[in-house]
Design a protein around this motif. Structure first.
Motif, PDB file in Angstrom:
ATOM      1  N   ALA A  74       0.890  -1.270   0.099  1.00 49.18           N
ATOM      2  CA  ALA A  74       0.216  -0.140   0.218  1.00 49.18           C
ATOM      3  C   ALA A  74       0.900   1.277   0.066  1.00 49.18           C
ATOM      4  CB  ALA A  74      -1.064  -0.036   1.194  1.00 49.18           C
ATOM      5  N   ASP A  75       1.950   1.228   0.789  1.00 48.93           N
ATOM      6  CA  ASP A  75       3.013   2.381   0.610  1.00 48.93           C
ATOM      7  C   ASP A  75       3.548   2.755  -0.522  1.00 48.93           C
ATOM      8  OD1 ASP A  75       2.520   2.828   3.339  1.00 48.93           O
ATOM      9  OD2 ASP A  75       4.345   1.566   3.983  1.00 48.93           O
ATOM     10  N   GLU A  78       0.675   3.966  -3.149  1.00 49.54           N
ATOM     11  CA  GLU A  78       0.105   5.206  -2.886  1.00 49.54           C
ATOM     12  C   GLU A  78       1.014   6.384  -3.575  1.00 49.54           C
ATOM     13  OE1 GLU A  78      -0.627   5.936   1.100  1.00 49.54           O
ATOM     14  OE2 GLU A  78       1.383   5.949   1.712  1.00 49.54           O
ATOM     15  N   GLU A  79       2.311   6.054  -3.777  1.00 55.42           N
ATOM     16  CA  GLU A  79       3.391   6.785  -4.332  1.00 55.42           C
ATOM     17  C   GLU A  79       3.059   7.014  -5.799  1.00 55.42           C
ATOM     18  OE1 GLU A  79       5.313   8.915  -2.674  1.00 55.42           O
ATOM     19  OE2 GLU A  79       4.502   8.087  -0.717  1.00 55.42           O
ATOM     20  N   PRO A  82      -2.283   7.556  -9.995  1.00 54.90           N
ATOM     21  CA  PRO A  82      -3.412   6.695  -9.826  1.00 54.90           C
ATOM     22  C   PRO A  82      -3.746   5.807 -11.080  1.00 54.90           C
ATOM     23  CG  PRO A  82      -4.236   8.876  -9.125  1.00 54.90           C
ATOM     24  CD  PRO A  82      -2.753   9.084  -9.518  1.00 54.90           C
ATOM     25  N   ALA A  85      -1.145   2.980 -10.704  1.00 54.39           N
ATOM     26  CA  ALA A  85      -1.613   2.203  -9.634  1.00 54.39           C
ATOM     27  C   ALA A  85      -2.786   1.295  -9.964  1.00 54.39           C
ATOM     28  CB  ALA A  85      -1.721   2.947  -8.418  1.00 54.39           C
ATOM     29  N   LEU A 104      -5.327   1.982   2.217  1.00 57.26           N
ATOM     30  CA  LEU A 104      -4.951   3.402   1.825  1.00 57.26           C
ATOM     31  C   LEU A 104      -5.954   4.281   2.118  1.00 57.26           C
ATOM     32  CD1 LEU A 104      -4.618   2.497  -2.105  1.00 57.26           C
ATOM     33  CD2 LEU A 104      -2.858   2.889  -0.535  1.00 57.26           C
ATOM     34  N   ASP A 105      -5.750   5.478   2.264  1.00 63.79           N
ATOM     35  CA  ASP A 105      -6.730   6.694   2.558  1.00 63.79           C
ATOM     36  C   ASP A 105      -7.772   6.667   1.643  1.00 63.79           C
ATOM     37  OD1 ASP A 105      -3.785   8.945   3.581  1.00 63.79           O
ATOM     38  OD2 ASP A 105      -4.815   7.472   4.893  1.00 63.79           O
ATOM     39  N   ASP A 108      -6.954   8.477  -1.583  1.00 61.44           N
ATOM     40  CA  ASP A 108      -6.181   7.921  -2.505  1.00 61.44           C
ATOM     41  C   ASP A 108      -7.078   6.494  -3.016  1.00 61.44           C
ATOM     42  OD1 ASP A 108      -4.120   9.611  -2.208  1.00 61.44           O
ATOM     43  OD2 ASP A 108      -3.387   8.381  -0.387  1.00 61.44           O
ATOM     44  N   ALA A 109      -7.574   5.804  -2.215  1.00 60.43           N
ATOM     45  CA  ALA A 109      -8.345   4.572  -2.963  1.00 60.43           C
ATOM     46  C   ALA A 109      -9.510   5.049  -3.949  1.00 60.43           C
ATOM     47  CB  ALA A 109      -9.120   3.969  -1.834  1.00 60.43           C
ATOM     48  N   ILE A 112      -7.802   5.963  -7.497  1.00 60.16           N
ATOM     49  CA  ILE A 112      -7.418   4.768  -8.096  1.00 60.16           C
ATOM     50  C   ILE A 112      -8.649   3.934  -8.704  1.00 60.16           C
ATOM     51  CG2 ILE A 112      -6.383   2.429  -7.843  1.00 60.16           C
ATOM     52  CD1 ILE A 112      -4.303   3.624  -5.537  1.00 60.16           C
TER      53      ILE A 112
END
Length: 453
Positions: A74-75, A78-79, A82, A85, A104-105, A108-109, A112
């Motif tokens: 996940a780290d 999220e970088e 989108p 990912a 993920l936050d 962010d989710a 994506i």
């Protein structure tokens, strides 16, 4: 030996990344096992980790994601932009997608999901509505279903026509559904081998098959697979519509994850898994959140000593026994905590059975308290030659052990009823209580016979 072969795995991988060699990177990762992949990726710096996923094709990057923990994955995800990912996530199984998006936050989710194929995006949103430790959160949406009026030959033709897509499915059973996608039966793969090719599936299927509700808990699933030696179980909603399948290995993995979270909580690591490859401030925060609370708890325990500082000054020998009384009682109490936690996990005790647990543990506490109290009291008497010192510390340990064991059995049940995590809170709460009570019993008993010590 080639020079690169003498270097550590992560050094080799780092060189390939910096040289922009995607084909060699993929070949290198395919030549090592998943554990080595996780090790090598974890030792890269953040820029190299992001660059690694950027260089690889989505299906290759997805293989890397599968080899590392969800927290680390996940780290990394999220970088990424989108759209990149999303391309990687679409190559994963549905349950893995849900696990990563859940890490993920929310913003962010959602970003994506917006970049995913509309059908897969809708499925991902649906998966996120299920709790992670339920059948809905653990199920796979990749399964094969057919209608009851289809024939064996129809199924064989479909399997042959879509063999490349189905190669990635975990196909142990075929499911028979109606036009509304309601589950009607199940077929084992062997059921297709011997019948006539013209035989209808409705004549071959196992009617009224085992199934679980989409809301079934992890405990329910664990009990199901302990009772039924199946390769998977279909998941249905209230309308009996087939939503997915849960595999026994998914339940086992969830159990292991739950055990890890409990261990981390008992160790004072708050907020999930911690890896030394994580940012320094993030790691520090996960530890400080518990350590800061622990300071408060210890101040409360120490305040009891402050109330009896005159007694302690008059009989300084008591200071030697204070930590012994609190520590030994705490150990006894934590044994009771462990038994309650285990019985709760196995369904052998319910949170409402508080009085029963208190009675059972108090009985053990009385026996063990008296035994330990006599032992410690004898040590105090032999050391100082004072029978009253022996009575004070021995009596305090006996009473505190009874309290600790009784509370140790009850606290997990009380926390469960309050919908708090017993694994996270039980041990530190019990430790604070046993410290305070231990100090109080020793010093208050001593105050009663102070002139004889």
């Amino acid at each position: 030996m080639h020079p690169i072969e003498s270097k550590k795995l992560w050094e080799q991988l780092s060189e390939l990344i910096n040289a922009d060699e995607p084909e060699q990177i993929n070949a290198f990762l395919n030549s090592i096992n998943p554990a080595d992949t996780a090790l090598a990726v974890s030792r890269l710096n953040s820029a190299e980790q992001s660059r690694l996923l950027t260089l690889l094709r989505p299906e290759e990057a997805a293989e890397v994601i599968e080899d590392i923990s969800d927290t680390q994955a996940a780290d990394l995800i999220e970088e990424l932009p989108p759209e990149q990912a999303a391309a990687i996530l679409e190559e994963l199984d549905s349950d893995h997608i849900a696990d990563l998006l859940g890490e993920l936050d929310q913003d962010d989710a959602n970003a994506i999901i917006e970049q995913m194929d509309p059908e897969e995006a809708e499925e991902a949103r649906q998966f996120l509505t299920y709790a992670a430790d339920t059948a809905g959160g653990l199920m796979l949406s990749e399964y094969l279903d057919f209608r009851g009026d289809q024939r064996v030959q129809d199924v064989l033709d479909d399997l042959q026509e879509n063999r490349e897509d189905y190669a990635y499915y975990d196909v142990q059973y075929l499911y028979v559904t109606d036009d509304e996608n309601r589950l009607r039966g199940v077929l084992r793969m062997r059921d297709l081998l011997f019948p006539k090719r013209t035989e209808k599936l409705s004549n071959l299927m196992i009617s009224s098959p085992h199934k679980v509700s989409v809301d079934a808990s992890l405990e329910d699933l664990r009990n199901f697979f302990e009772e039924h030696a199946l390769f998977g179980v279909p998941v249905v909603n209230d309308d009996e519509k087939l939503l997915g399948i849960v595999l026994p290995e998914a339940v086992e993995e969830a159990n292991q994850k739950q055990s890890t979270q409990q261990f981390l909580g008992l160790s004072g690591i708050i907020g999930g898994e911690e890896f030394r490859s994580m940012p320094l401030l993030a790691r520090s925060g996960r530890r400080l959140s518990w350590l800061s609370l622990n300071i408060v708890l210890n101040i409360i325990a120490a305040s009891v000593i402050a109330l009896y500082q005159d007694t302690l000054s008059a009989a300084i020998a008591l200071a030697v026994f204070l930590p012994m009384v609190s520590d030994m009682s705490g150990c006894s109490g934590n044994q009771a905590v462990a038994v309650s936690m285990r019985e709760l996990s196995l369904g052998l005790v319910r949170p409402t059975e508080l009085l029963r647990v208190l009675g059972k543990e108090a009985s053990v506490g009385v026996i063990n308290g008296l035994a330990l109290g006599v032992l410690l009291g004898a040590v105090a008497y032999l050391w100082k030659g004072s029978p009253f010192l022996g009575l004070v510390v021995g009596g305090a340990l006996a009473v505190n052990t009874i309290v600790a064991v009784s509370l140790g059995g009850a606290i997990p049940l009380l926390l469960k009823r309050a919908k708090l995590d017993p694994a996270l809170v039980s041990s530190p709460l019990l430790t604070t209580v046993t410290d305070m009570c231990g100090f109080f019993f020793v010093l208050s008993f001593a105050a009663l016979v102070l002139d004889k010590l």
